[in-house]
Design a protein around this motif. Sequence first.
Motif, short mmCIF file in Angstrom:
data_model
loop_
_atom_site.label_atom_id
_atom_site.label_comp_id
_atom_site.label_asym_id
_atom_site.label_seq_id
_atom_site.Cartn_x
_atom_site.Cartn_y
_atom_site.Cartn_z
N LYS A 141 -17.83 -60.08 20.77
CA LYS A 141 -17.94 -58.69 20.33
C LYS A 141 -18.21 -58.59 18.84
O LYS A 141 -18.70 -57.58 18.35
CB LYS A 141 -16.65 -57.93 20.67
N ALA A 142 -17.85 -59.64 18.11
CA ALA A 142 -18.01 -59.59 16.65
C ALA A 142 -19.48 -59.67 16.24
O ALA A 142 -19.80 -59.54 15.06
CB ALA A 142 -17.22 -60.71 15.99
N GLY A 143 -20.36 -59.91 17.20
CA GLY A 143 -21.78 -59.87 16.87
C GLY A 143 -22.43 -61.24 16.78
O GLY A 143 -21.75 -62.26 16.67
N PRO A 144 -23.76 -61.25 16.81
CA PRO A 144 -24.49 -62.51 16.89
C PRO A 144 -24.31 -63.40 15.67
O PRO A 144 -24.39 -64.61 15.77
CB PRO A 144 -25.96 -62.06 17.03
N GLU A 145 -24.03 -62.79 14.53
CA GLU A 145 -23.91 -63.63 13.34
C GLU A 145 -22.70 -64.56 13.45
O GLU A 145 -22.76 -65.74 13.10
CB GLU A 145 -23.81 -62.73 12.11
N VAL A 146 -21.59 -63.98 13.95
CA VAL A 146 -20.39 -64.80 14.15
C VAL A 146 -20.66 -65.87 15.20
O VAL A 146 -20.32 -67.05 15.03
CB VAL A 146 -19.21 -63.90 14.57
N VAL A 147 -21.29 -65.46 16.29
CA VAL A 147 -21.57 -66.43 17.36
C VAL A 147 -22.41 -67.56 16.82
O VAL A 147 -22.15 -68.75 17.08
CB VAL A 147 -22.29 -65.71 18.53
N ALA A 148 -23.42 -67.20 16.02
CA ALA A 148 -24.30 -68.24 15.48
C ALA A 148 -23.53 -69.19 14.59
O ALA A 148 -23.74 -70.41 14.62
CB ALA A 148 -25.45 -67.59 14.70
N GLN A 149 -22.61 -68.65 13.80
CA GLN A 149 -21.86 -69.53 12.90
C GLN A 149 -20.95 -70.46 13.68
O GLN A 149 -20.72 -71.61 13.28
CB GLN A 149 -21.04 -68.68 11.91
N ILE A 150 -20.41 -69.97 14.79
CA ILE A 150 -19.59 -70.86 15.62
C ILE A 150 -20.46 -71.94 16.23
O ILE A 150 -20.11 -73.12 16.25
CB ILE A 150 -18.86 -70.04 16.71
N MET A 151 -21.66 -71.53 16.73
CA MET A 151 -22.54 -72.51 17.35
C MET A 151 -22.95 -73.59 16.36
O MET A 151 -23.06 -74.76 16.69
CB MET A 151 -23.79 -71.82 17.90
N VAL A 193 -30.68 -67.18 10.64
CA VAL A 193 -30.02 -68.41 11.08
C VAL A 193 -30.25 -69.52 10.07
O VAL A 193 -29.33 -70.29 9.75
CB VAL A 193 -30.55 -68.84 12.47
N GLY A 194 -31.47 -69.57 9.54
CA GLY A 194 -31.75 -70.59 8.53
C GLY A 194 -30.81 -70.46 7.34
O GLY A 194 -30.27 -71.44 6.83
N GLU A 195 -30.59 -69.20 6.93
CA GLU A 195 -29.67 -68.99 5.81
C GLU A 195 -28.26 -69.44 6.17
O GLU A 195 -27.58 -70.09 5.39
CB GLU A 195 -29.66 -67.52 5.40
N LEU A 196 -27.83 -69.04 7.39
CA LEU A 196 -26.49 -69.43 7.82
C LEU A 196 -26.37 -70.95 7.87
O LEU A 196 -25.37 -71.53 7.46
CB LEU A 196 -26.19 -68.87 9.22
N ARG A 197 -27.44 -71.58 8.36
CA ARG A 197 -27.41 -73.03 8.48
C ARG A 197 -27.22 -73.65 7.09
O ARG A 197 -26.41 -74.56 6.90
CB ARG A 197 -28.71 -73.52 9.10
N ASP A 198 -27.98 -73.13 6.14
CA ASP A 198 -27.85 -73.68 4.79
C ASP A 198 -26.45 -73.44 4.24
O ASP A 198 -25.84 -74.32 3.63
CB ASP A 198 -28.89 -73.03 3.86
N ALA A 199 -25.95 -72.22 4.49
CA ALA A 199 -24.64 -71.87 3.94
C ALA A 199 -23.54 -72.76 4.51
O ALA A 199 -22.58 -73.09 3.83
CB ALA A 199 -24.35 -70.41 4.22
N HIS A 200 -23.71 -73.14 5.77
CA HIS A 200 -22.62 -73.88 6.41
C HIS A 200 -22.88 -75.38 6.45
O HIS A 200 -22.09 -76.13 7.01
CB HIS A 200 -22.42 -73.38 7.84
N ALA A 201 -24.01 -75.80 5.88
CA ALA A 201 -24.36 -77.22 5.99
C ALA A 201 -23.24 -78.07 5.44
O ALA A 201 -22.70 -77.81 4.36
CB ALA A 201 -25.66 -77.48 5.24
#
Lengths: 416, 348, 206, 515
Positions: free
Chosen positions: A108-118, A172-180
Amino acid sequence: MTRTSKQTASRNVKPGEDFEPWESHNRVPLLVIWIALALGVWGTALLFQDQSSYSVAQGERAADEVAAHDAPEGGAALFLANCSTCHQPNGVGVRLAVPPLQDSEFAKAGPEVVAQIMLRGIDGPIRVKGFTFDGHMPSFAAALDDDEVAQLASYVAGRFGGADATLGRDQVGELRDAHAGSGSWQGGAELAGLVPGLPTQPAMPAMAQAGPDPAISDLIFAGKGDVWSCASCHGGLGQGAESTPRLAGLSQGYIVKQLRDFRAGERQNEQMSFVAKELSDFEIEGVATYYAGLRVDSTARPALGGDLARGERIALQGDWSLGVPACFSCHGPSGFGVGADFPALAAQQPAYLASQLAAWAGGHRNNSPLGLMDRISRALPESDRRAVADYLASLPAVPAVEQKAMARIEGGGDEL
Amino acid sequence: MSSEHQEDAGQGRSAKRLILAAGGGLALVALGALALESGWVPGWISGRETVENMTQSDYFQPPSDADIPDSPFGEAVKRGRDIFMNTSTNAGEYVGNGLACSNCHLDGGRQPLSAPMWAAWTRYPMYRKKNDQINTMEDRVMGCFTFSMNAQHSVAGGPPPHGSDVYRDLESYFYWLATGAPTNVPMDGNGFGKVAKTDLGYSPERGAGVFAANCAVCHGPDGHGQTDANGRIVFPPLWGPNSYNWGAGMARIDTAAAFVKNNMPLSQPGKLSDQDAWDVAAFVNSHERPKDARQGDMTIEETRQRFHDGDQIYYGQKVDGVLLGVGTPDPERPVGAPELPVGPTPLE
Amino acid sequence: MNRYLPLVLIAFGILAFATLMLVIAPGIQMAQRTVPEGLRPYSEQESRGRKQYVSLGCVYCHSQQPRSPDQAPDVERGWGRPSVAGDYVFDRPHQLGTMRTGPDLLNVGVRLPSESWHLTHLYQPRAIFGWSIMPAYPYLFEEKAEAGPEDTVVVLPEGFGPESGVVVARPEALDLTAYLLALDRTYPIPEDALRDDGYARKESGS
Amino acid sequence: MPITMGLLLGLSFVVSLLALSFLIWAIATRQFALDRAHAATVFGKGGADGPDTDGTHLFDTTGIDRVSARPVRLLILGAIFWLVLGSTFGVIASLKLHWPDWLNQAAPLTFGRMRALHLNLVAYGWLSQIGIACMFWILPRIFRTPLRAPQLPVIGFWIWNIGVALGALAFSQGWTDGEEWLEFPWQLDTLLVLAGVFFVVPLVKTARAREVDHIYVTGWYFLAAMVWFPCLFFIANLPGIHYGVEEATVNWWFAHNVLGLWLTPLGVGTAYYFIPKIIGKPIYSYSLSLIGFWGLALFYSQVGIHHLIGGPLPTWVVTLSVVHSVMMFIPVIAVAINQHVTVARNLWALKESLPLRFISFGAVMYTLASFQGSIEALRSVNTITHFTHYTVGHAHLGAYAFVSIVMFGAAYHIMPRMVGRDFAHPGLIRLHFWLVVLGFAIYFFALTIGGLLQGLAMLDATRSFAESVILTKPWLEARSVGGTMMTLGHILFAINVIGILRKPRAIAQSAVAAE
């Protein structure tokens, strides 16, 4: 041909030195012409045949290219391929083991959270819809590209959380970089910072994750005396390559058993026997503990030209017409491995897996409990061995965990 | 040429024969190679694909998953299959232990001699001595939930009620599996088969050795099964509180022996001798497990006389001086119940 | 067939045609293809090592051209994906090889990434593989009483080293090893990559 | 692109087929047919009706041989020197495959260099040189005119041999171009090219000055080879323009054409001359030899890429070579019928003449080698045999059992006629024959069987690579035995040839031709 009669009559007379050879005028035998004709036809046929295999191969290469770089078949298909073995096709999860996605706070928190978990995966207790799970979710960062993560996250958040928002591949690319490089989420406690208003999350148990003993560390990274270092072949983080296996995330018990088998000659490999016979029990256990605790993204990719759909079928359902049960029925759903005897398969190097299956089939490896793998490998034809190795290589890497016994459920699961 | 033959017929003929024989031999080799190249005869490349054929073609062949129709019926079949494969998730509130239908009915209920559903479907309704009445398929599946899944210990506290969608979906799956099967004819491969009685009878003591050697690697030395990293059950528990209860067919030694003989170890049916199968079945079933769902207020002895009379079962007997059938102590709360007061059930 | 000039001219013409077909046309075709992105030129040390590889005649036993899985189980042996023409653009002279008395080496740097392993193996292959028939290369190494600070000591099992002192690698051995470790063609290939597709299985199209 | 390439491929094959059809049509309609009188100009005083059968051996009746004798003698001696040296290196290389720790202390002794030495010394030192010697012996004879500019080939001989010696020295020290068959550094290749000029010029001059109108079939092969080899050698050795896979195609285009368009014409041409020469009867069919020759030119020139089947180069080039390899059946059958029928009708000659025994054995081996080669080039067969010792066996069937053995016979036939006296040790010739034939049989069958087993093991993923190595060891040992026998035979050959040159002996006229 009267000439010849003269010669044969005087055959014991040697030919003269000034004789020079010449040719008679016999016709070309018809047979030669027929053969020439037939070969011409055959050659033409072969040209056409090769033309068709050429287009097959070109087609496959182009398809690989598409699969590797372009958009996949959409979120629903990605979900079925990547998530459903754990979270179930309807997203209800597995009771006591895998959190539900349906109506979960996180979806429910939205795709951004889901993507960060993935992208990062989860290691640690998490409470979803009132149930506590000891979550070990692999990171999909290496298994899926930005576009796929975007589609999948949008799909999961939309279908199970009712979220309207969608995610783009750039985000997603940004998230990926942020969490790398930030490792997996340490349970719900860490995720609570990401999702406001989450119910109380269980605390992370204290992790006694001390680094390995200096002697073990030396052994792994510098080798000792008469042996090469582990890392020099298996990679600094145990990722492996080609026929060198991935070690990260294999269970400690499994690594210990294999090293002991190498040492005792019960598993044959000249290089590993050479290494293992120099190792003490203490070192074997230290090395095993180190690699069992590593959590490293997958570096394996399907590479054997195997049929992935067939491989998936063998992994998930087996082929009982060959007497082959599903890989996952023993090695655990998603190929995470079970106990010391059933190693993790997910993200294993395909060349290694296929070579081991071949070794079992050929009787060169026989340290499998009850000869289970010997029998199964023999039943699989070569193309299936490649197919299943390729499929398993396409899975995300196993979360590194210590194995838990059934005792937990027995005790009523009060720690769940 | 003719003049030559006349003059030296012998030599001419032998030379000709020699040339023809050698040439013919070479031509044959060449033809063979060309045929091989053109794929008219199987070569080593395709030959690498051939393996020993282990198809159980003698048995009925159910349709494959790919053939599930794309229709409301197909949807039901799929739901049924999902319940069958992952019972504790997809019908989780009715499962009181760590088992799924597919733990005993291998290959999604397809495998002959592991009580395949295509053979079972055509036998119902039938009279069963177990409850002394005509059983419909729904009754029978309810029995499975009650005994094999120990539904009493589940969130719902019992099997799915009559008329539940769980039965509809499961029966749709069975019906579909039996596509093309003859009705009212006993089919080869039904049930678990039988194991011939052996001269030595069965003994849990011998069975302990068989178990340690052949079963413990998967089901654990304590028989309690194994889980993966997430705590998901991979190898089903064979006894203890998370296994089938005393009322299950599998608790009977002859049934378990037949199952073991024909299906275990997984992928190596027939590996164990008849004797080993009997012994290990006895060993497994000489351990305490959840109590018989039918016991109610009766004593163990009464239950035994009423429900287990003549059965090959340790229920109500003493093994190593311990009376079996008492049942494992119920865990403090039912398996799968939410920690917090109320939570949505995973199904629906 | 009585005249000298026509005979010679036609013979020459036929060879010229064959050269066009076997050398020039494929050469043009290959030159037009994209070079794979992951391929990098050899470093100076690797080039020196490659010269060692060439001059010692490694190519007479080791191929550098994994075949497609449709044809042979090369990938399963860990020799890497089937190679394509673009993988070799920096190779002069080419070392494709036609013998596999020893295994294929095109991806040996991936399969056996340990410098230490290669040094042991070059010094004495039978120290690792008892059955090996590969020559030993003792002249790429020298024996010393004690290793200096710059020296790379070769790890040797009991019975294969000198009775006293250590074996250290000469620069030649380090160069050769550097070249072997640089053998890595595991990057993805461009879509228009060229290779012999004559073995692609028609039935695998489904 | 695929369409263009497919077209190109089809085009090439169609061109070959059309050329062949045209040839067959031309023969069938007698476009090429020479009248008998025309052909009869070949004959000496025996006239058109048949060879001279007066039973005497008048050496050098025309003075032709006297002129060619000097270069031929030098070339044969040089060739034999490299043969003995080259085959010794071959035996050492063979032994090293099963005694890997033997002779291991210095880089020049390593297997990779020994093998390269063996290949280059026998290919350029022995085979090419003895073949050139045969050219210088045979061409003036069939042109019925003395060799022109006879001092040039002597100069050529020294340049060639210095080139071979320097080349061998160069890559035993590690200076090499690094491709199979092309190991000689290109700087030294210029020596061979220069020597080639010294060889070709006199032969061309002789051909142009010939006193017969017709060129006998041997002449076609030799003249064409003289065009082909220099082109091949020059293009393949051009420094700096070849790279990567393109270089590999050049490499195998060259390496196979060295066999097909250089050594094969030398061997086939020599056999075409000596078989009827020794028997004293014509070759079976003139028209067939046309198919044999032009078929060889059309098809053999495009087979080289079958060495790279399954490799990283365009499918169509590989297929082109596969198809042409199989089409080689046609010229080979043609040559086989011509030569074998001639011999088979005169089996008595095999008993009478040891040189014919060598040559005829070699001719049969040509047929077998070509058949084997055609079949081996099929993808399905090649999958097994590629990368194995089987191909080494095949290479020796062609280069040794065919070309070398034909050349042994030629040398045995030429020497007595050249020096005008008999061999010092005629018994050794027989021993030589049986040593090389038996030695080769052991060699060939060991490698063929061992190679097949090795190939099957490598194709089976369930068998480790180690297995493919271990199982070949006994076969490699057998190969060393066979190779040693062959080398012993070569030493006998050398003894005999040196003997006949050194020890003048009364001419026993009646014994010479028959040995």
